[in-house]
Design a protein around this motif. Sequence first.
Motif: not given
Length: 354
Positions: A289-294
Amino acid sequence: MGFLELDGLTKKFRANAVVDNVSLSVEKGQLVCLLGPSGCGKTTTLRLIAGFLEPDGGEIRVGGRRISAPGDSLAPERRNMSMIFQSYALWPHMTVMENVTYGLKLRGLTKAQQQERADTILAVTKLAELAQRYPGELSGGQQQRVSLARALVVEPETLLLDEPLSNLDANLREEMRFEIRRLHDKYRYTTVYVTHDQAEAMTTADLIVVMNQGVIEQAGTPEDIYQRPRTEFVARFIGGTNIFKGAREGEVVRCAGGLALRCGTGDFAAQGETAVSVRHHDIRITTVGPASDEPNWARGTVARQTYLGSHRDYQVDLRDGTHVHAVSPAEVAIPPGEAVWLQFPPERCRALAS
Ligand code: ATP
């Protein structure tokens, strides 16, 4: 102006409006499916059109002429309509040929005219070789074709079909859907077709009218109804979907559990919370998934995974307990218990007006 028009049509049973102010315009030669769950008022609407019931409000017009209004209704036999029932309703003591010519005899056609028309329709419905058989000697699909032939042979202006395939097994049902559409393309009778089966409606209809509790939820082409549902009911009823609810901030809907969905399509509710529809097969399931909340990403755990040959069916539970139903290509095989990411492409997140 349409050929067949329902204008504010209302029918009540014991003060309960089961058809409630329904307005619909059907073009000449169009095949319209009334689609909806059991009890939503489809058959009652069809019976009003056929003239077996009289409305409590509104009116029905055919070719601009009023044929039905409270206290003023044309008798069914004077409406130039043919109706096909679930139960085939063939005469058991008559052969296929006699069943098919019966309506022509009543209309006073000569024997030669009857024969000519019956031969044509029996050939078109692929029944010529069975003309001398009795209904009891035919399969369900063949009997249903006889009832179609009998309805078509009188050259009605309007053809009404009430769940015509529900007594057939799944394979035959699929075959007969195409048969009905083929015959429609040949004769182009204005047709109203009642069904609760969405695949049947998608295959046969020019226009699908989704009904719910006596009212029309949405009317449109099969593609419109599937791709651009306007309400939660339609999105759920046609094709299966996930519905997420939350507060709107611009184009983004913030749902419980921190899921934020940027919606690339649809209409936002005028007030209150917005519902967002995301189809099962539009969700991507991945272990990275993405590194930070998106926005449009959510973390969850695979609760169930089923291999279905051409694809896999997943239930993924988000951290707040929301169950998400997703469908992936068969090669994406992630076992239950694994942590995954779900991606909800914004162009596939559809805001629903109600
Ligand atoms: P199904 O797919 O089960 O046939 P439908 O959408 O065709 O459902 P209708 O047959 O139009 O539904 O019935 C709509 C509602 O009207 C139902 O709640 C039904 O019980 C009621 N209803 C139908 N006919 C009558 C009647 N003659 N008297 C009282 N209530 C009726």
